[in-house]
Design an enzyme around this catalytic site. Structure first.
Site, PDB file in Angstrom:
ATOM      1  N   ASP A   1      67.524  29.727  28.131  1.00  0.00           N
ATOM      2  CA  ASP A   1      67.232  28.347  27.006  1.00  0.00           C
ATOM      3  C   ASP A   1      66.246  27.571  27.743  1.00  0.00           C
ATOM      4  O   ASP A   1      65.734  27.069  26.886  1.00  0.00           O
ATOM      5  CB  ASP A   1      68.588  27.393  28.933  1.00  0.00           C
ATOM      6  CG  ASP A   1      68.519  25.923  28.412  1.00  0.00           C
ATOM      7  OD1 ASP A   1      67.664  25.267  29.079  1.00  0.00           O
ATOM      8  OD2 ASP A   1      69.375  25.709  28.605  1.00  0.00           O
TER       9      ASP A   1
ATOM     10  N   ILE B   1      70.824  23.579  28.090  1.00  0.00           N
ATOM     11  CA  ILE B   1      71.006  23.561  26.516  1.00  0.00           C
ATOM     12  C   ILE B   1      72.475  24.587  26.920  1.00  0.00           C
ATOM     13  O   ILE B   1      72.915  25.007  25.983  1.00  0.00           O
ATOM     14  CB  ILE B   1      70.008  23.843  25.609  1.00  0.00           C
ATOM     15  CG1 ILE B   1      69.023  22.518  25.419  1.00  0.00           C
ATOM     16  CG2 ILE B   1      70.387  24.288  23.962  1.00  0.00           C
ATOM     17  CD1 ILE B   1      67.736  23.084  24.298  1.00  0.00           C
ATOM     18  N   ASP B   2      72.535  25.505  27.689  1.00  0.00           N
ATOM     19  CA  ASP B   2      72.775  26.705  27.439  1.00  0.00           C
ATOM     20  C   ASP B   2      74.654  26.356  27.875  1.00  0.00           C
ATOM     21  O   ASP B   2      75.235  26.819  27.115  1.00  0.00           O
ATOM     22  CB  ASP B   2      73.099  27.190  28.951  1.00  0.00           C
ATOM     23  CG  ASP B   2      71.530  28.791  29.147  1.00  0.00           C
ATOM     24  OD1 ASP B   2      71.636  29.596  28.050  1.00  0.00           O
ATOM     25  OD2 ASP B   2      70.823  28.952  29.784  1.00  0.00           O
ATOM     26  N   VAL B   3      75.016  25.759  28.367  1.00  0.00           N
ATOM     27  CA  VAL B   3      76.462  26.064  28.513  1.00  0.00           C
ATOM     28  C   VAL B   3      76.667  24.734  27.459  1.00  0.00           C
ATOM     29  O   VAL B   3      77.847  24.677  26.792  1.00  0.00           O
ATOM     30  CB  VAL B   3      75.943  24.210  29.674  1.00  0.00           C
ATOM     31  CG1 VAL B   3      78.371  23.822  30.051  1.00  0.00           C
ATOM     32  CG2 VAL B   3      76.569  25.543  30.197  1.00  0.00           C
TER      33      VAL B   3
ATOM     34  N   GLY C   1      77.185  27.179  24.550  1.00  0.00           N
ATOM     35  CA  GLY C   1      78.673  28.038  25.025  1.00  0.00           C
ATOM     36  C   GLY C   1      80.211  26.787  24.293  1.00  0.00           C
ATOM     37  O   GLY C   1      81.063  27.777  23.935  1.00  0.00           O
TER      38      GLY C   1
END
Length: 834
Positions: free
Chosen positions: A567, A596-598, A601
């Site tokens: 991220d 940004i990771d979530v 996902g």
């Protein structure tokens, strides 16, 4: 490649959305092949922005006056042809206009409706608020305690122009619509879905809101300890940016390079990344000679380590952090940032140069990979826009040439919908039993860190059965696995398996054959090496859908496709960190863990849903893709575009930013900080607000000082009440901890969807032995389908024996495989190593 190849070809969408979230959901459905009719009011969109060119691509635009009989009748006629209808107004607005989603869905059970209000319809306090992006952010704790750097520097609260609530809300809502669509093929029933943006942004920040009682000291960073020290001693938070660098980990920070550009290194927590980094920099051997060690088992309690330090563990002790940082600083000055990017990328350890957004938009890799695309817009001409957010490998090429937005009249719009025959087979009787959209789907999760494993945990709330595989001997330290895993391991069975060994490979292949979906966050190189490319997976399980997430991937290959990253590196590469920090000399990671990771996902979940729908409708088995870089465009959607004559890239940036202008700004009231979210159109409303009558007559130059002086004379609560009564956007800048305390309940097995915009559960009997408070899985709220409160994250390896026995192994077989280290039932004695 033609749009007919896209997974949602034949799906019909009517989009009433304005601003970001509603139009963005419809945009993504259109990118994936749906036919979209977008409805604007007679005078055009409520938000006049070039970003609308992106948000309305692949759409036909119709202007209707919903307050007139004729406009309402035409809107209802369009809805009668639709599979999915989207809106993002305050709760009740559409019904008051004569468009009642509940009644429409009852009359047509196959209809899917998606509502994306600012606050939940069951939030008695806030549901009528004028919920602009910054109002939701302030109310949800986004602007307060916005990163450890900002707290230490005393910049608290901080303003950010990133539309996080809308971005998270978009991905939650579009993935929910897609999941409902694929479920409809089996049940014949659609759904009525609500996704409040306040709940969505809380889900996006769920790794920042978890509370673990008796948190072991070994996981506290230098910055966290310094904050705690200053608070306990009553000292001010006044650390300068330069002094702040002394509190950073050497493998989680920026370094100036020979060309004056900063380079961001993110190599902590992995067994090999930090070592590869130091070896490549030429300083590993000398540090080892000075006493730097690599503890063979970092999952032991720290008191049992052979040394006070271990390379590859985050955070490092200050003595070693300082020593390593000084050596690394000197080496980075010997090459340009571009040189280091290639060295890190080819060496397979993560790092990236800082770039401004304007640079990223025209970046060679972004262009070649399809992360940025060209669209011939009727207003702005040739325009660079963000590429697809998620795609299927087989048809992604068709998404790189979207049709520009086009205004049409009602007759053309409805004829376009009527020309498409129903994309569903004959509707079967609607299911009476309430169940999850993914009931009966088995998922194999091979992911690590946040984006990948979070995507699969999200799928589990809709009824998917999940088996999570991790190595028998861990590659990441327990800060990265156990701490993050308390969130993303919920609802999963954990297996520890060495898939590289001969016996482990056979068991792995048996598991692949037993599931419907396989998810892995890995580069193409890694996927191919494990035999999970299209050809390899087809031999193992031709019916399985494979979903791949990575850092820099796009529809096409680019020069950095196989570079590793997290991220933070995407924040660096796409301009987010430079905007937040304000300059190349002061880059800062954007506040919260998993920015940004979530989002990515949820993008993976969308890809899985699209592939499931395609498989059900056509029999074609697709490979879903998304990447952190692809989602960075959504996180910056209000300003992520370029065209000839574009205004300067001068969005609010740096720690001094307090808002867009005097009417949209953070202000200090008598006791607390508030955000005011108004515009020139609202000036007349100020005349009705006690104490602010004169604001309407102030010049633009006078407003900032005038409002600062006036708002400081009364409490935040008083001002918010006055603003709300005048229907002007405003909110108190809350913090996440306060929200958690006020809205936490003892865990009761429910998902929290009935508790308003904010809901946490306290798990006093958590398997870790710690009391843990989690945000609930509550942002997606279907009417006719089940959301499951996921079980707490079990200890890594806890289901190894159970899953292996389900494959036909005996206890003796399992014991033998544990003895030769093919399998493991645990990485540590303690759930959370102390």
């Amino acid at each position: 490649m033609k749009r007919e190849a896209l997974p949602f070809h034949g799906v019909k969408v009517v989009d009433f959305g304005q601003y970001i979230a509603g139009p963005a959901v419809a945009m993504i459905l259109g990118d994936l092949g749906a036919t979209v009719i977008h409805i604007d009011p007679p005078n055009g969109p409520l938000w006049d922005s070039p970003a609308n060119a992106t948000l309305n691509r692949n759409k036909l635009l119709v202007e209707l006056d919903l307050k007139s009989e004729d406009g309402l009748a035409k809107a209802l006629a369009l809805i009668a042809e639709a599979d999915i209808v989207i809106e993002n107004f305050r709760p009740g607005v559409m019904k008051r206009l004569g468009i009642d989603f509940a009644a429409l869905q009852q009359a047509r059970p196959e209809l899917i409706t998606v509502s994306i209000p600012g606050f939940a319809s069951n939030d008695e306090l806030r549901r009528e608020w004028r919920a602009f992006e910054s109002v939701i952010a302030a109310s949800s704790g986004v602007f307060t305690d916005m990163g450890l750097n900002r707290v230490l520097m005393g910049v608290n609260p901080s303003f950010s122009p990133l539309p996080l609530a809308s971005a998270y809300g978009t991905m939650l809502a579009v993935s929910a619509a897609a999941l409902a669509l694929q479920a409809r093929v089996k049940t014949g029933r659609g759904d009525q879905i609500e996704v409040p943006l306040a709940s969505a942004v809380m889900e996006g920040l769920c790794y920042n809101s978890i509370k673990i009682e008796d948190y072991p000291l070994r996981y506290q960073t230098q910055r966290e300890r310094e904050i705690e020290r200053r608070r306990s001693e009553g000292l001010p938070m006044d650390v300068t940016y330069d002094d702040l660098q002394a509190f950073l980990d050497p493998f989680y920070r920026s370094y100036p390079c020979k060309d004056g550009r900063s380079f961001y290194v993110v190599c902590p927590s992995h067994k090999f990344h930090a070592k590869r980094c130091l070896q490549t920099l030429g300083i590993y051997d000398e540090l080892v000679a000075e006493g730097l060690q690599e503890e063979p088992d970092t999952y032991l309690p720290a008191s049992e380590w052979s040394s006070d330090v271990s390379l590859g563990v985050y955070p490092l002790p200050k003595f070693w952090a300082d020593r390593i940082s000084e050596r690394m600083k000197a080496v980075f000055l010997t090459r340009t940032a571009k040189e280091w990017e290639r060295i890190f990328g080819k060496g397979q350890f993560p790092g990236a140069p800082h770039r401004w957004l304007q640079e990223w938009i025209s970046d060679d890799h972004a262009d070649m990979a399809g992360l940025m695309i060209e669209v011939e817009d009727p207003v702005y001409g040739k325009m660079i826009q963000p590429g697809p957010m998620a795609w299927l490998e087989e048809s992604g090429e068709a998404m790189l040439t979207p049709t520009p937005r086009r205004k049409v009249d009602f007759d053309e719009a409805i004829s376009n919908l009527r020309a498409i025959s129903s994309s569903l087979p004959k509707v079967v009787a609607a299911s009476v039993k309430k169940s999850g959209w993914l009931e009966g789907i088995r998922v194999l999760d091979l992911c690590n860190v946040i984006a990948g494993p979070h995507s699969v945990s999200y799928l589990s709330r809709f009824g998917a059965e999940v088996i999570k595989i991790d190595p028998a001997t861990p590659l990441f330290d327990c800060w990265n696995t156990v701490i993050f895993g308390m969130t993303h391991m919920r609802g999963k069975k954990s297996v520890l398996l060495d898939i590289g060994s001969p016996d482990g490979r056979k068991l792995f292949e048996d598991l692949v054959r037993s599931v419907d979906v396989v998810v892995w966050n890995a580069t193409d190189r890694q996927v191919q090496s494990k035999g999970l490319d299209a050809e390899g997976l087809k031999k193992l399980n031709p019916d399985a859908i494979f979903c791949q997430l990575d850092c820099f991937g796009g529809v096409r290959k680019g020069p950095r496709t196989n570079y590793l990253g997290y991220d933070d590196l995407v924040q660096a590469a796409t301009g987010i960190m430079l905007r937040f920090g304000g300059s190349m000399e002061t880059p800062e990671e954007h506040a919260h863990v998993g920015t940004i990771d979530v989002m990515c996902g949820f993008g993976a979940a969308l890809g899985v849903a699209a592939a499931l729908y395609q498989k059900q409708m056509t029999g074609r088995v697709g490979r879903a893709r998304t990447s952190l870089s692809a989602l960075s465009g959504l996180a910056q959607i209000p300003f992520c575009f370029d065209y000839q004559g574009r205004a300067p890239f001068d969005e609010p940036s740096g720690p001094a930013a307090r808002g867009y202008d005097a009417l949209h700004h953070l202000y200090r009231a008598e006791d607390r900080w508030i955000v005011l979210a108004a515009s020139e159109k609202d000036l007349s409303r100020f005349r009705s607000i006690e104490g602010l009558e004169a604001v309407a007559d102030m010049t633009e130059h006078e407003r900032s000082d005038g409002l600062s002086a006036i708002l400081a004379t009364a409490s935040a609560k008083v001002w918010i009440e006055r603003f709300q009564n005048a229907d002007i956007g405003a909110a108190i800048c809350e913090n996440i901890e306060t929200i958690r305390v006020a809205t936490a309940w003892p865990a009761d097995g429910t998902p929290g969807t009935e508790r308003g915009s904010y809901s946490f559960s306290v798990y006093a009997d958590h398997p870790s032995g710690h009391t843990v408070t989690h945000l609930d899985p509550y942002a997606v709220r279907p009417t006719h389908s089940e959301i499951y409160a996921r079980m707490s994250a079990e200890k890594y390896g806890a289901s190894t024996r159970e899953v292996m026995k389900a494959l036909g192994l005996s206890d003796t077989d399992v014991d033998e495989l544990i003895a030769n280290r093919t399998l493991s039932e645990t990485w540590s004695g303690e759930y959370l190593p102390s």
